[in-house]
Design a protein around this motif. Structure first.
Motif, PDB file in Angstrom:
ATOM      1  N   ARG A  14       0.868  -1.169   0.000  1.00  0.00           N
ATOM      2  CA  ARG A  14       0.000   0.000   0.000  1.00  0.00           C
ATOM      3  C   ARG A  14       0.912   1.228   0.000  1.00  0.00           C
ATOM      4  O   ARG A  14       1.390   1.651   1.044  1.00  0.00           O
ATOM      5  CB  ARG A  14      -0.891  -0.019   1.225  1.00  0.00           C
ATOM      6  CG  ARG A  14      -1.811  -1.228   1.225  1.00  0.00           C
ATOM      7  CD  ARG A  14      -2.557  -1.352   2.514  1.00  0.00           C
ATOM      8  NE  ARG A  14      -3.630  -0.366   2.536  1.00  0.00           N
ATOM      9  CZ  ARG A  14      -4.335  -0.067   3.608  1.00  0.00           C
ATOM     10  NH1 ARG A  14      -4.064  -0.652   4.752  1.00  0.00           N
ATOM     11  NH2 ARG A  14      -5.286   0.825   3.542  1.00  0.00           N
ATOM     12  N   ALA A  15       1.129   1.785  -1.155  1.00  0.00           N
ATOM     13  CA  ALA A  15       1.994   2.959  -1.276  1.00  0.00           C
ATOM     14  C   ALA A  15       1.459   3.815  -2.424  1.00  0.00           C
ATOM     15  O   ALA A  15       0.263   4.045  -2.502  1.00  0.00           O
ATOM     16  CB  ALA A  15       3.430   2.517  -1.493  1.00  0.00           C
ATOM     17  N   ARG A  16       2.304   4.235  -3.327  1.00  0.00           N
ATOM     18  CA  ARG A  16       1.890   5.137  -4.410  1.00  0.00           C
ATOM     19  C   ARG A  16       0.744   4.592  -5.265  1.00  0.00           C
ATOM     20  O   ARG A  16      -0.098   5.340  -5.705  1.00  0.00           O
ATOM     21  CB  ARG A  16       3.076   5.459  -5.305  1.00  0.00           C
ATOM     22  CG  ARG A  16       4.138   6.260  -4.603  1.00  0.00           C
ATOM     23  CD  ARG A  16       5.216   6.686  -5.576  1.00  0.00           C
ATOM     24  NE  ARG A  16       6.297   7.355  -4.889  1.00  0.00           N
ATOM     25  CZ  ARG A  16       6.360   8.661  -4.680  1.00  0.00           C
ATOM     26  NH1 ARG A  16       5.375   9.410  -5.102  1.00  0.00           N
ATOM     27  NH2 ARG A  16       7.375   9.189  -4.049  1.00  0.00           N
ATOM     28  N   GLY A  17       0.699   3.300  -5.491  1.00  0.00           N
ATOM     29  CA  GLY A  17      -0.346   2.719  -6.326  1.00  0.00           C
ATOM     30  C   GLY A  17      -1.689   2.582  -5.630  1.00  0.00           C
ATOM     31  O   GLY A  17      -2.714   2.387  -6.278  1.00  0.00           O
ATOM     32  N   GLU A  18      -1.704   2.709  -4.298  1.00  0.00           N
ATOM     33  CA  GLU A  18      -2.948   2.507  -3.555  1.00  0.00           C
ATOM     34  C   GLU A  18      -4.000   3.559  -3.894  1.00  0.00           C
ATOM     35  O   GLU A  18      -5.182   3.244  -4.029  1.00  0.00           O
ATOM     36  CB  GLU A  18      -2.660   2.510  -2.051  1.00  0.00           C
ATOM     37  CG  GLU A  18      -3.816   2.026  -1.221  1.00  0.00           C
ATOM     38  CD  GLU A  18      -4.120   0.553  -1.390  1.00  0.00           C
ATOM     39  OE1 GLU A  18      -5.188   0.134  -0.927  1.00  0.00           O
ATOM     40  OE2 GLU A  18      -3.307  -0.200  -1.978  1.00  0.00           O
TER      41      GLU A  18
END
Length: 82
Positions: A14-18
């Motif tokens: 769960r980071a930039r693409g979340e």
């Protein structure tokens, strides 16, 4: 989610693409959430398909490839009418 022709490529974190995942869900746009591990990512990167050699990136139903989470978010919102 699956189908719709959109494919979101990112790591299983769960980071930039979340935020892009949330945007697809909020816009009620079906997409395939493709989560790549390190080895899969290195193969994908070598293929030259990811623009700028970065993730996240999406492939649209028309075959267009977009990179950078902010640009992807803007594209999804526009497609979703938000």
């Amino acid at each position: 989610m699956s189908g719709g022709g959109y494919k979101l490529y990112y790591f299983p974190v769960r980071a930039r693409g979340e935020m892009d995942r949330w945007a697809f869900a909020a816009a009620k746009i079906d997409f395939e959430d493709i989560r790549l591990n390190r080895e899969e990512w290195l193969k994908e990167k070598e293929s030259g398909r990811p623009p700028l050699g970065q993730m996240p990136f999406i492939v649209t139903p028309e075959g267009k490839t977009l990179a950078q989470s902010g640009a992807i978010l803007k594209y999804i919102c526009k497609k979703g009418g938000k």
